[in-house]
Design a protein around this motif. Sequence first.
Motif, PDB file in Angstrom:
ATOM      1  N   LYS A   1       0.853  -1.194   0.000  1.00 27.13           N
ATOM      2  CA  LYS A   1       0.000   0.000   0.000  1.00 27.13           C
ATOM      3  C   LYS A   1       0.889   1.245   0.000  1.00 27.13           C
ATOM      4  O   LYS A   1       1.668   1.471   0.930  1.00 27.13           O
ATOM      5  N   LYS A   2       0.737   2.039  -1.059  1.00 32.38           N
ATOM      6  CA  LYS A   2       1.542   3.259  -1.177  1.00 32.38           C
ATOM      7  C   LYS A   2       1.049   4.306  -0.185  1.00 32.38           C
ATOM      8  O   LYS A   2      -0.137   4.578  -0.090  1.00 32.38           O
ATOM      9  N   LYS A   3       1.974   4.875   0.570  1.00 31.22           N
ATOM     10  CA  LYS A   3       1.636   5.913   1.544  1.00 31.22           C
ATOM     11  C   LYS A   3       1.912   7.301   0.940  1.00 31.22           C
ATOM     12  O   LYS A   3       1.046   8.146   0.930  1.00 31.22           O
ATOM     13  N   SER A   4       3.139   7.529   0.460  1.00 35.82           N
ATOM     14  CA  SER A   4       3.504   8.776  -0.218  1.00 35.82           C
ATOM     15  C   SER A   4       4.882   8.587  -0.843  1.00 35.82           C
ATOM     16  O   SER A   4       5.735   7.905  -0.279  1.00 35.82           O
ATOM     17  N   GLY A   5       5.070   9.189  -2.013  1.00 33.45           N
ATOM     18  CA  GLY A   5       6.367   9.074  -2.684  1.00 33.45           C
ATOM     19  C   GLY A   5       6.769   7.622  -2.867  1.00 33.45           C
ATOM     20  O   GLY A   5       6.043   6.839  -3.464  1.00 33.45           O
ATOM     21  N   ASN A   6       7.933   7.275  -2.319  1.00 40.07           N
ATOM     22  CA  ASN A   6       8.437   5.899  -2.379  1.00 40.07           C
ATOM     23  C   ASN A   6       8.130   5.107  -1.109  1.00 40.07           C
ATOM     24  O   ASN A   6       8.639   4.000  -0.934  1.00 40.07           O
ATOM     25  N   GLN A   7       7.337   5.675  -0.213  1.00 35.71           N
ATOM     26  CA  GLN A   7       7.039   5.033   1.061  1.00 35.71           C
ATOM     27  C   GLN A   7       5.816   4.119   0.925  1.00 35.71           C
ATOM     28  O   GLN A   7       4.776   4.541   0.424  1.00 35.71           O
ATOM     29  N   TYR A   8       5.972   2.897   1.381  1.00 37.87           N
ATOM     30  CA  TYR A   8       4.914   1.893   1.298  1.00 37.87           C
ATOM     31  C   TYR A   8       4.743   1.190   2.633  1.00 37.87           C
ATOM     32  O   TYR A   8       5.645   1.198   3.477  1.00 37.87           O
ATOM     33  N   GLU A   9       3.590   0.581   2.785  1.00 38.84           N
ATOM     34  CA  GLU A   9       3.357  -0.386   3.856  1.00 38.84           C
ATOM     35  C   GLU A   9       3.135  -1.732   3.188  1.00 38.84           C
ATOM     36  O   GLU A   9       2.279  -1.853   2.300  1.00 38.84           O
ATOM     37  N   LEU A  10       3.933  -2.703   3.582  1.00 35.87           N
ATOM     38  CA  LEU A  10       3.744  -4.077   3.123  1.00 35.87           C
ATOM     39  C   LEU A  10       2.848  -4.731   4.168  1.00 35.87           C
ATOM     40  O   LEU A  10       3.253  -4.902   5.319  1.00 35.87           O
ATOM     41  N   ILE A  11       1.619  -5.038   3.771  1.00 37.23           N
ATOM     42  CA  ILE A  11       0.625  -5.506   4.738  1.00 37.23           C
ATOM     43  C   ILE A  11       0.275  -6.967   4.476  1.00 37.23           C
ATOM     44  O   ILE A  11      -0.080  -7.338   3.355  1.00 37.23           O
ATOM     45  N   THR A  12       0.371  -7.743   5.524  1.00 38.18           N
ATOM     46  CA  THR A  12      -0.060  -9.137   5.505  1.00 38.18           C
ATOM     47  C   THR A  12      -1.350  -9.206   6.305  1.00 38.18           C
ATOM     48  O   THR A  12      -1.351  -8.901   7.507  1.00 38.18           O
ATOM     49  N   HIS A  13      -2.439  -9.560   5.651  1.00 43.12           N
ATOM     50  CA  HIS A  13      -3.742  -9.666   6.307  1.00 43.12           C
ATOM     51  C   HIS A  13      -3.985 -11.128   6.674  1.00 43.12           C
ATOM     52  O   HIS A  13      -3.802 -12.017   5.842  1.00 43.12           O
ATOM     53  N   LEU A  14      -4.411 -11.348   7.899  1.00 43.95           N
ATOM     54  CA  LEU A  14      -4.754 -12.693   8.351  1.00 43.95           C
ATOM     55  C   LEU A  14      -6.187 -12.692   8.856  1.00 43.95           C
ATOM     56  O   LEU A  14      -6.567 -11.839   9.660  1.00 43.95           O
ATOM     57  N   LYS A  15      -6.953 -13.657   8.375  1.00 49.59           N
ATOM     58  CA  LYS A  15      -8.318 -13.855   8.867  1.00 49.59           C
ATOM     59  C   LYS A  15      -8.420 -15.287   9.370  1.00 49.59           C
ATOM     60  O   LYS A  15      -8.096 -16.231   8.651  1.00 49.59           O
ATOM     61  N   LEU A  16      -8.876 -15.412  10.621  1.00 45.28           N
ATOM     62  CA  LEU A  16      -9.026 -16.723  11.249  1.00 45.28           C
ATOM     63  C   LEU A  16     -10.502 -17.063  11.402  1.00 45.28           C
ATOM     64  O   LEU A  16     -11.311 -16.189  11.709  1.00 45.28           O
ATOM     65  N   GLU A  17     -10.809 -18.332  11.212  1.00 45.50           N
ATOM     66  CA  GLU A  17     -12.182 -18.771  11.443  1.00 45.50           C
ATOM     67  C   GLU A  17     -12.496 -18.679  12.934  1.00 45.50           C
ATOM     68  O   GLU A  17     -11.597 -18.737  13.782  1.00 45.50           O
ATOM     69  N   LYS A  18     -13.772 -18.545  13.233  1.00 45.55           N
ATOM     70  CA  LYS A  18     -14.225 -18.425  14.626  1.00 45.55           C
ATOM     71  C   LYS A  18     -13.712 -19.605  15.451  1.00 45.55           C
ATOM     72  O   LYS A  18     -13.741 -20.744  15.015  1.00 45.55           O
ATOM     73  N   GLY A  19     -13.240 -19.292  16.653  1.00 42.57           N
ATOM     74  CA  GLY A  19     -12.746 -20.322  17.559  1.00 42.57           C
ATOM     75  C   GLY A  19     -11.253 -20.576  17.452  1.00 42.57           C
ATOM     76  O   GLY A  19     -10.682 -21.312  18.250  1.00 42.57           O
ATOM     77  N   TRP A  20     -10.588 -19.959  16.480  1.00 40.32           N
ATOM     78  CA  TRP A  20      -9.147 -20.155  16.285  1.00 40.32           C
ATOM     79  C   TRP A  20      -8.400 -18.879  16.655  1.00 40.32           C
ATOM     80  O   TRP A  20      -8.926 -17.778  16.550  1.00 40.32           O
ATOM     81  N   HIS A  21      -7.145 -19.042  17.085  1.00 40.04           N
ATOM     82  CA  HIS A  21      -6.306 -17.892  17.414  1.00 40.04           C
ATOM     83  C   HIS A  21      -4.879 -18.140  16.946  1.00 40.04           C
ATOM     84  O   HIS A  21      -4.496 -19.275  16.645  1.00 40.04           O
ATOM     85  N   ILE A  22      -4.122 -17.053  16.883  1.00 44.15           N
ATOM     86  CA  ILE A  22      -2.697 -17.112  16.577  1.00 44.15           C
ATOM     87  C   ILE A  22      -1.988 -16.347  17.683  1.00 44.15           C
ATOM     88  O   ILE A  22      -2.493 -15.326  18.166  1.00 44.15           O
TER      89      ILE A  22
END
Length: 152
Positions: free
Chosen positions: A35-56
């Motif tokens: 995700k571009k923030k500004s100029g050459n600055q980015y956020e590399l984002i890893t999205h995690l979705k867990l099913e109900k009842g599970w945790h990390i």
Amino acid sequence: MKWFKVMLTVCFSFLAVAGYSQMTMDKSAWTFEAKKKSGNQYELITHLKLEKGWHIYAMKPGGDGTLIAPSITYNANPAVKLTGTVKEKGKLISQNLEGIKGKVNMYSGTVDYVQTATITGPTTITGSYEYQICNDMMCLPPTTKQFKVAVK
């Protein structure tokens, strides 16, 4: 005949355990974005979705030192300069768990792992992530997978 009964019992026990472990599928969904923030600055984002009842567990899981924390590793890339470390964003749960000394830190539902980076042109970012997810009854074996994110 007694030997045959013992072998038959062992075989059925093995098949039952193997069948149960195959029925328990990974209950996590991972997606990646730059995700571009500004100029050459980015956020590399890893999205995690867990099913109900599970945790990390959190990257700093607490507890007694036996818990497996998730990790994200980025492969070297001359167009990418990472800044700082990966940050977790989500609703942190800290609680005592039976059989583990000390408070345990974990996430359920969703969590994002965010790495700040400077990216100097179109490139593909690659790496790996390692994790283990659990429910109230068990933890699945630790898993390592590869990822790739295109930056245009």
